[in-house]
Design an enzyme around this catalytic site. Structure first.
Site, mmCIF file in Angstrom:
data_model
loop_
_atom_site.group_PDB
_atom_site.id
_atom_site.type_symbol
_atom_site.label_atom_id
_atom_site.label_comp_id
_atom_site.label_asym_id
_atom_site.label_seq_id
_atom_site.Cartn_x
_atom_site.Cartn_y
_atom_site.Cartn_z
ATOM 1 N N ARG A 171 0.832 -1.208 0.000
ATOM 2 C CA ARG A 171 0.000 0.000 0.000
ATOM 3 C C ARG A 171 0.864 1.253 0.000
ATOM 4 N NH1 ARG A 171 -5.146 0.096 2.044
ATOM 5 N NH2 ARG A 171 -4.763 1.924 3.327
ATOM 6 N N ARG A 175 9.988 5.067 -3.082
ATOM 7 C CA ARG A 175 10.550 5.796 -4.225
ATOM 8 C C ARG A 175 11.951 6.298 -3.929
ATOM 9 N NH1 ARG A 175 6.450 9.800 -2.374
ATOM 10 N NH2 ARG A 175 4.665 8.870 -3.397
ATOM 11 N N ARG A 248 -9.297 -6.245 13.010
ATOM 12 C CA ARG A 248 -8.618 -5.458 14.036
ATOM 13 C C ARG A 248 -9.536 -4.310 14.425
ATOM 14 N NH1 ARG A 248 -4.903 -7.412 17.046
ATOM 15 N NH2 ARG A 248 -3.626 -5.523 17.204
ATOM 16 N N ARG A 279 -0.058 5.404 16.322
ATOM 17 C CA ARG A 279 0.187 6.744 15.787
ATOM 18 C C ARG A 279 -0.594 7.793 16.553
ATOM 19 N NH1 ARG A 279 -2.350 5.224 9.862
ATOM 20 N NH2 ARG A 279 -4.335 4.544 10.655
ATOM 21 N N GLU A 299 -3.805 6.260 18.744
ATOM 22 C CA GLU A 299 -4.492 5.055 18.246
ATOM 23 C C GLU A 299 -3.899 3.792 18.856
ATOM 24 O OE1 GLU A 299 -4.881 4.661 14.011
ATOM 25 O OE2 GLU A 299 -5.312 6.784 13.762
ATOM 26 N N TYR A 347 -9.935 -4.615 2.557
ATOM 27 C CA TYR A 347 -9.225 -3.445 3.072
ATOM 28 C C TYR A 347 -9.327 -2.333 2.020
ATOM 29 C CZ TYR A 347 -5.136 -1.206 5.436
ATOM 30 O OH TYR A 347 -4.277 -0.370 6.099
ATOM 31 N N ASP A 349 -9.873 1.364 0.445
ATOM 32 C CA ASP A 349 -9.760 2.797 0.714
ATOM 33 C C ASP A 349 -11.063 3.457 0.257
ATOM 34 O OD1 ASP A 349 -7.194 2.806 1.795
ATOM 35 O OD2 ASP A 349 -6.258 2.850 -0.181
#
Ligand code: UDP
Length: 366
Positions: A171, A175, A248, A279, A299, A347, A349
């Site tokens: 995901r 780069r 989860r 996070r 979280e 999952y 988006d």
């Protein structure tokens, strides 16, 4: 029948479906067991800060059709997600890019970074990565894996990286340029006014009943609808008769702090295992807020059990196989459609949710 569709769940999938069906002259009723609309993209306005109550949502897509579609309902700002990863007292840029590598190894060119990674994995002989650990190692090498991926992933998923599917790590972009944009997508932003407004607009003119589950609704009203769109957990719909799918869950510890700028970024990931949360989100930074106070959410990830809110399907082989069995049951239904992250056990988006809902509407051909 009073309604053509009973839409169970007022999240993004349900709301897009409701909007499209209304446009096609269908009578819909939306119900949600929560006391508010929007599912997990629900935001609460706290003195001008839109607090993402069920975790940060950053809209991003490469699909122009989806981008144009969502822009009917809101204007988007120019927020670009660039999370910071904190490992002990070291700070790194995400996603994995030249800024990350340069900080990690004191190098400066793409060639040096690629050399480092190559040397770090030379003795592992990974040809075809079989799991998240192998995938991560083969992409970014041992140092980045150990400092920025292993601890975070094990906290997030509650499983060893060897037991997780490799797609989860894919995901994230990798780069060899100095570019901290977390997404590769062409379009990105946060809706001005918040996500809840989008859902409100989609549901304009469609009746909504809150605080009621599908079962409670049926018990109270009987079958007063032709068809159902169900966006809850597919295994729950079938009373878990084939087994329980794993998810989860996340707990958010929200805190208001009387200072203007707490962490200098919307998203800071705590990648070491020892910090109990994954996070910290500072909501105002999604909208360049200038309030004299701030709101943060820590979280904490946990294994879902009945009664918890499900957030992430755990798409490993075992669960996917069980989902296929539920899907086979679902395909035999004439009057029930399953959709969304929970109904399709994917999952997804947000852009993929919209795409899937629009495709479903086309497929039905109403
Ligand atoms: N990940 C990681 N370290 C990070 C951020 C992400 O190892 O600092 C891994 C982790 O396994 C996570 C996955 O990448 O589950 C996907 O991250 P993403 O930010 O896409 O997750 P989401 O925002 O959907 O929770």
């Amino acid at each position: 029948m009073k309604y053509d569709y009973l839409i169970v769940g007022s999240g993004l999938y349900g709301a897009v479906f409701a909007y499209e069906m209304k446009k096609r002259g269908k009578k819909c009723l939306v119900i949600d067991k929560r006391k508010h609309i929007g599912g997990n993209i629900y935001c609460e306005d706290v003195d001008g800060i839109h607090v993402h109550k069920y975790g940060a949502h950053i809209f991003h897509t490469s699909n122009k059709k989806v981008w144009d579609y969502i822009n009917q309902f809101a204007e988007f700002n120019n927020y670009i997600n660039s999370p910071i990863a904190k490992y002990k007292d070291e700070l790194y840029n995400l996603p994995f890019n030249m800024n990350t590598f340069s900080k990690m190894w004191g190098i400066s060119t793409p060639k040096e970074a690629q050399e480092m990674i190559k040397n770090q994995i030379a003795d592992l002989n990974i040809t075809e990565p079989k799991n998240l650990e192998e995938q991560a190692l083969s992409l970014v090498g041992k140092d980045v894996y150990e400092k920025l991926i292993k601890g975070y992933t094990e906290k997030q998923w509650g499983r060893d990286c060897k037991e997780l599917p490799s797609f989860i790590i894919k995901r994230l972009p990798l780069r060899f340029t100095y570019d901290n944009n977390y997404f590769n997508d062409r379009y990105q932003g946060i809706p001005i006014g918040g996500y809840t407004k989008i859902i409100e607009k989609m549901l304009e003119g469609t009746p909504v009943e809150l605080g009621i589950s599908y079962k409670e609704f049926l018990a109270k009203n009987g079958k007063i609808f032709d068809k159902v769109l169900y966006t809850g957990m597919i295994d729950e719909y079938y009373d878990y008769k084939l087994g329980v799918l794993e998810y989860r869950s996340v707990r958010f510890e929200e805190e208001r702090i009387e200072e203007e700028n707490y962490q200098g970024n919307a998203v800071v990931n705590y990648t070491e295992r020892e910090v109990p949360y994954t996070r910290v989100i500072e909501h105002k930074h999604f909208e360049f807020g200038t309030q004299p106070f701030t709101i943060i959410s820590r979280e904490y990830s946990s294994e879902w059990k009945k009664g918890d809110e499900p957030y992430y399907p755990i798409n490993n082989e075992k669960n996917n196989a069980l989902y296929e069995e539920y899907k086979a049951l679902a395909e035999q239904e004439n009057d029930v459609i399953f959709g969304g992250r929970l109904g399709n056990y994917k999952y997804y988006d947000m852009d993929k949710v919209i795409e899937a809902a629009l495709n479903k509407v086309d497929e039905i051909g109403a």
